[in-house]
Design an enzyme around this catalytic site. Sequence first.
Site, short mmCIF file in Angstrom:
data_model
loop_
_atom_site.label_atom_id
_atom_site.label_comp_id
_atom_site.label_asym_id
_atom_site.label_seq_id
_atom_site.Cartn_x
_atom_site.Cartn_y
_atom_site.Cartn_z
CG ASP A 53 -12.15 -5.86 -13.96
OD1 ASP A 53 -11.44 -4.73 -14.08
OD2 ASP A 53 -13.50 -5.55 -15.08
CD GLU B 33 -9.90 -0.48 -12.09
OE1 GLU B 33 -9.74 0.30 -12.90
OE2 GLU B 33 -11.29 -1.57 -12.33
CB CYS C 56 -3.49 -2.84 -25.88
SG CYS C 56 -2.99 -3.95 -26.50
CB CYS D 136 1.62 -3.48 -27.46
SG CYS D 136 0.03 -1.75 -28.60
CB CYS E 192 -3.74 -3.25 -29.22
SG CYS E 192 -3.20 -2.41 -29.92
CB CYS F 78 0.32 -4.88 -31.10
SG CYS F 78 -1.22 -5.33 -29.46
CG ASP G 180 -14.53 -7.87 -17.96
OD1 ASP G 180 -14.01 -6.68 -18.21
OD2 ASP G 180 -16.08 -8.56 -17.90
ZN ZN Z 1 -1.11 -3.63 -28.91
#
Ligand code: ZN
Length: 272
Positions: free
Chosen positions: A53, A137, A190, A193, A209, A212, A219
Site C-alpha cells: 500500500d 494499487e 474489512c 469478513c 468493523c 465482525c 494500511d
Molecule cells: Zn469485518
Amino acid sequence: MQSHLKIRWHRHFTGIPTTVTVSKDSANRYFVSFSVEEEITQFPETDSQVAIDLGIKDVIVSSKGFASGNPKYYSKYQKKLAKLQKRLAKKQKGSKNREKARLKVAKLHAKIADCRKDFLNKLTIQLVRENQAIITESLAVKNMIKNRKLSKAIADCGWGELIRQLDYKSSWYGRILIQVDRFFPSSKRCNPCGHVLDKLPLEIREWTCPNCQSHNLRDFNACLNLLAVGQTVLRCDPGESYSPKERAPRQAYGDTSRGDKAIALSSQVSSK
Ligand SMILES: [Zn+2]
C-alpha cells in the site's frame, strides 16, 4: 591541460557498448551512458507474494507487516531551497552571480532527487528479490486522493518512480507486478469478513468493523485486500502468458457493484 576525467561509476558492465551518450544536467553534472546488451540473471523462483500500500507516513506498508518509513527529502531541504531561491530571484539577469545562484538551486534539487531515488532503489530491489509477485494499487487510484494540501507531501514520496522501478525490475528479474485498478475498495473493505464501509476518511488510520468487530489497521488491511485480489488474478491466469520479459504491468479491475463480495473479479491483463 588535464586529460583525465574523474568518473563515478554507477555500475559496471561487460561487453562493448553500442552507443555512448554524453549529457549535462541543470546542475552542471556530466553523464556518460553506455548502451550494452547484457544477459540478466533472474532471481531464483520463490513462492512468496506481497501486496504493498502506497502512503505518506510510510511510503510503503506491506502485507508482511513491513513499514518503510518516509525520509521526506523535499521537506528536509525545503527551507534551504527557499533561501537559495530567494537569493537567486534577487540576482541581476545575465550576471555571473545569477548563474552561481542558479547552480546552487539546481544542485540542491538534484541532491533531493538522488536521495529519493536511492531510497526507492533499495526498497524496490528488496521487494523484487524476495517476492515472485508484487501487488499494488494503480497510481490512478492514488491520484484520486490527491488534493492541494497533500500534493507536495505526495510528490515527496515518489510513488511514480517507485512503480517505474518495480515495473522494470520485475521484468528484468522474472517477477510479476500486478496493479489493481481503481474502484476496488481496498481500504474500506474489512479483510476478515468482506464488509465494505460506506466511507473511510483519510485521517482514520484504524477502525473496528461494524459487522465482525475486527479491529483493522487501515494500511495493513488494505494490503491484505490487495493481496487477495492479486492472488485471484494469479489463479485465474497463472500460465506462461506471464512471460518475465513482458513489459506492461498487469492490471486488475475490481468490480464493486456486488457490494461486499467486491473481490469477485473480471481480471484482465493490460498486455493482451
Ligand atoms: Zn469485518
